[in-house]
Design a protein around this motif. Structure first.
Motif, PDB file in Angstrom:
ATOM      1  N   PRO A 128       0.971  -1.244  -0.133  1.00  0.00           N
ATOM      2  CA  PRO A 128       0.016   0.163   0.066  1.00  0.00           C
ATOM      3  C   PRO A 128       0.859   1.212  -0.026  1.00  0.00           C
ATOM      4  O   PRO A 128       1.984   1.157   0.602  1.00  0.00           O
ATOM      5  CB  PRO A 128      -0.851  -0.157   1.086  1.00  0.00           C
ATOM      6  CG  PRO A 128      -0.815  -1.618   1.595  1.00  0.00           C
ATOM      7  CD  PRO A 128       0.452  -2.020   0.971  1.00  0.00           C
ATOM      8  N   LEU A 129       0.317   2.306  -0.640  1.00  0.00           N
ATOM      9  CA  LEU A 129       1.214   3.373  -0.846  1.00  0.00           C
ATOM     10  C   LEU A 129       1.676   3.931   0.600  1.00  0.00           C
ATOM     11  O   LEU A 129       2.847   4.625   0.769  1.00  0.00           O
ATOM     12  CB  LEU A 129       0.366   4.747  -1.660  1.00  0.00           C
ATOM     13  CG  LEU A 129       0.931   6.124  -1.666  1.00  0.00           C
ATOM     14  CD1 LEU A 129       2.406   5.774  -2.595  1.00  0.00           C
ATOM     15  CD2 LEU A 129       0.194   6.914  -2.322  1.00  0.00           C
ATOM     16  N   ASP A 130       0.688   3.962   1.645  1.00  0.00           N
ATOM     17  CA  ASP A 130       1.086   4.628   2.772  1.00  0.00           C
ATOM     18  C   ASP A 130       2.438   3.848   3.442  1.00  0.00           C
ATOM     19  O   ASP A 130       3.288   4.462   4.150  1.00  0.00           O
ATOM     20  CB  ASP A 130      -0.011   4.826   3.883  1.00  0.00           C
ATOM     21  CG  ASP A 130      -0.578   3.417   4.217  1.00  0.00           C
ATOM     22  OD1 ASP A 130      -0.186   2.470   3.392  1.00  0.00           O
ATOM     23  OD2 ASP A 130      -1.312   3.306   5.218  1.00  0.00           O
ATOM     24  N   GLU A 131       2.520   2.533   3.272  1.00  0.00           N
ATOM     25  CA  GLU A 131       3.510   1.743   3.817  1.00  0.00           C
ATOM     26  C   GLU A 131       4.994   2.252   2.782  1.00  0.00           C
ATOM     27  O   GLU A 131       5.980   2.350   3.626  1.00  0.00           O
ATOM     28  CB  GLU A 131       3.411   0.316   3.522  1.00  0.00           C
ATOM     29  CG  GLU A 131       2.173  -0.184   4.388  1.00  0.00           C
ATOM     30  CD  GLU A 131       2.983  -0.354   5.917  1.00  0.00           C
ATOM     31  OE1 GLU A 131       4.148  -0.998   6.301  1.00  0.00           O
ATOM     32  OE2 GLU A 131       2.268   0.476   6.759  1.00  0.00           O
ATOM     33  N   LYS A 132       4.676   2.589   1.573  1.00  0.00           N
ATOM     34  CA  LYS A 132       5.918   2.778   0.916  1.00  0.00           C
ATOM     35  C   LYS A 132       6.440   4.217   1.199  1.00  0.00           C
ATOM     36  O   LYS A 132       7.576   4.471   1.243  1.00  0.00           O
ATOM     37  CB  LYS A 132       5.714   2.614  -0.696  1.00  0.00           C
ATOM     38  CG  LYS A 132       5.320   1.209  -1.108  1.00  0.00           C
ATOM     39  CD  LYS A 132       5.213   1.241  -2.557  1.00  0.00           C
ATOM     40  CE  LYS A 132       3.439   1.822  -2.755  1.00  0.00           C
ATOM     41  NZ  LYS A 132       3.418   1.525  -4.252  1.00  0.00           N
ATOM     42  N   LEU A 133       5.362   5.165   1.487  1.00  0.00           N
ATOM     43  CA  LEU A 133       5.684   6.447   1.736  1.00  0.00           C
ATOM     44  C   LEU A 133       6.582   6.661   3.140  1.00  0.00           C
ATOM     45  O   LEU A 133       7.331   7.555   3.545  1.00  0.00           O
ATOM     46  CB  LEU A 133       4.521   7.366   1.850  1.00  0.00           C
ATOM     47  CG  LEU A 133       4.050   7.563   0.403  1.00  0.00           C
ATOM     48  CD1 LEU A 133       2.805   8.316   0.933  1.00  0.00           C
ATOM     49  CD2 LEU A 133       4.950   8.447  -0.308  1.00  0.00           C
ATOM     50  N   LYS A 134       6.535   5.555   3.980  1.00  0.00           N
ATOM     51  CA  LYS A 134       7.445   5.602   5.052  1.00  0.00           C
ATOM     52  C   LYS A 134       8.924   5.451   5.010  1.00  0.00           C
ATOM     53  O   LYS A 134       9.848   5.942   5.662  1.00  0.00           O
ATOM     54  CB  LYS A 134       7.116   4.321   6.157  1.00  0.00           C
ATOM     55  CG  LYS A 134       5.545   4.201   6.641  1.00  0.00           C
ATOM     56  CD  LYS A 134       5.260   2.972   7.449  1.00  0.00           C
ATOM     57  CE  LYS A 134       3.699   3.241   7.956  1.00  0.00           C
ATOM     58  NZ  LYS A 134       3.288   1.923   8.620  1.00  0.00           N
ATOM     59  N   ASN A 136      10.323   7.121   2.373  1.00  0.00           N
ATOM     60  CA  ASN A 136      10.670   8.200   1.526  1.00  0.00           C
ATOM     61  C   ASN A 136      11.647   9.235   2.553  1.00  0.00           C
ATOM     62  O   ASN A 136      11.359   9.532   3.596  1.00  0.00           O
ATOM     63  CB  ASN A 136       9.438   9.240   1.498  1.00  0.00           C
ATOM     64  CG  ASN A 136       9.639  10.239   0.515  1.00  0.00           C
ATOM     65  OD1 ASN A 136      10.230  11.239   0.695  1.00  0.00           O
ATOM     66  ND2 ASN A 136       9.076  10.365  -0.737  1.00  0.00           N
TER      67      ASN A 136
END
Length: 433
Positions: A128-134, A136
């Motif tokens: 999920p995008l919110d997991e990947k953005l962690k 960043n």
């Protein structure tokens, strides 16, 4: 399709003219520009891009050789091995002069390393995008560019072409994850010692040398193993390039990586999503045409398939052509802008893009590994003296060049419109103050 004509060297062709581009051509009409040190004056025909054109299956690029770097992997100073190294350097130069790139063979034992890296990358991009953005990490000196040199970048967020000098280029249709070889204590000590008094160099080095962050330990293990393999290949490539430039075998490594003979490699894992009908009919490229700000770039692209169109493409004979598909058998290696600078145009930075794939094509993964000098490095032509009137590019600290590029992109300017830069290339020209 409408066309325009222009005179260009054999290993380099200009991008389609409708897009804001950093490169121009000196046909002798502008006294402030010097022609590239190339021998050909072949007439090229550049097709004007049609934004509404359906994806075309392009022809395969010509003159791309497969080079075996294995003579550089063994400790052997025998005359026979030195002869083999000289042969490899000549093959590299021949392929670069004909096509701007070459393919490096990958051993069977190393293929698993490549495959594992792509797999953990695809697994990460499937989160999920919110997991990947962690994961960043936005370095402060580059925040105006919406780019990261460590961690995750979402789809349609960053433009490699804009960062390389084409600020109006569209965003890349790819998710990205970046990491580098871990900084050693020797390297950190060297950076601190050699960036004193250079605020730009220190800020950029702090952004680039910050610790890697990975989603989990498996991702870290696999990608650092990939980094070690790229270090081995880039070390051999740099030594072969040095011989091809008639320098000592270790000359490039000694001046670019003075703290050690280990190249500074920064890798980017990319995933281009499966192609929709809308994307395939309205866009001609998923990553716009650009050259890299590296010394050399190594590109692994196992999913390129001529039957699907798209994939890695280079300009040749006035048209976009596909770099031969190799699966896991080879990695593409080509010069970046810094090598063009140091070689005074002998090895031009390769202008390339990722073309749009046909409707219904599956996702595409690739990993680009860039070999950079340290920010305090004074980039200059290695053979000769810039003051003798016979050279194109003047010396400049890498940190200033990088900062000028970033500032120009953030401000929506083309770098070649700045005072000290060449209209012909995004490099500092000796004829401008």
């Amino acid at each position: 399709m409408p066309v325009s004509t222009i005179t260009l060297p054999p290993a380099y062709s200009m991008p389609a003219p409708e897009i804001n581009t950093p490169r121009g051509n000196n046909n002798g009409s502008d006294p402030h520009l010097r022609p590239r040190r190339q021998t050909s004056t072949v007439r090229r025909v550049i097709p004007t891009a049609d934004a509404n054109a359906k994806v075309a299956i392009v022809e395969e690029a010509k003159g791309v050789k497969t080079v075996d770097l294995s003579p550089f992997f063994i400790i052997d100073e025998s005359e026979e091995n030195e002869t083999d190294k000289a042969r490899v350097a000549a093959e590299l130069a021949e392929s670069w002069e004909a096509s701007g790139t070459f393919l490096v063979k990958v051993s069977d034992e190393d293929k698993a390393i490549l495959q594992n890296a792509v797999k953990v990358g695809h697994d990460f991009f499937s989160l999920p995008l919110d997991e990947k953005l962690k994961i960043n990490q936005l370095p402060v000196p580059l925040e105006d560019l919406a780019t990261v040199v460590r961690g995750y970048v979402p789809n349609n967020k960053e433009s490699a072409a804009a960062i390389s000098g084409r600020p109006k280029a569209s965003p890349d249709q790819a998710e990205k994850f970046s990491w580098m070889n871990p900084a050693t204590l020797d390297l950190l000590a060297y950076v601190m010692d050699h960036t004193k008094g250079d605020e730009d160099a220190l800020k950029l080095e702090r952004a680039i040398l910050r610790p890697n962050r990975f989603y989990d330990t498996q991702m870290e293990k696999v990608l650092l193993e990939y980094t070690r393999l790229m270090g081995k290949l880039s070390n051999a490539t740099m030594r072969a390039v040095s011989l091809a430039m008639n320098l000592g075998e270790y000359k490039l490594l000694d001046i670019v990586s003075p703290a050690s003979r280990t190249p500074n490699v920064n890798s980017r894992l990319m995933e281009y999503p499966a192609t929709s009908s809308a994307a395939s009919s309205t866009s001609t490229a998923r990553l716009q045409g650009h050259s890299d700000g590296s010394i050399v770039t190594l590109n692994y692209r196992p999913h390129d398939d001529p039957a699907l169109g798209g994939g890695l493409q280079i300009l040749q004979d006035g048209a976009w052509r596909a770099v031969p598909a190799t699966g896991d058998d080879a990695i593409v290696v080509h010069p970046g802008d810094v090598l063009e600078w140091m070689s005074d145009g002998q090895f031009p930075g390769l202008f390339h893009r990722v073309g749009q794939m046909s409707e219904g094509a599956p996702h595409r993964n690739s990993i680009a590994t860039f070999v950079f000098p340290s920010m305090d490095f004074d980039v200059k032509i290695l053979n000769g003296d810039e003051n003798n009137g016979g050279q194109t590019y003047k010396s400049m600290r890498f940190s200033k060049w990088a900062k000028d590029k970033f500032d120009a992109a953030a401000g929506g300017q083309q770098l070649d419109r700045l005072e000290s830069f060449d209209d012909h290339l995004v490099l500092p020209n000796t004829n401008k103050k």
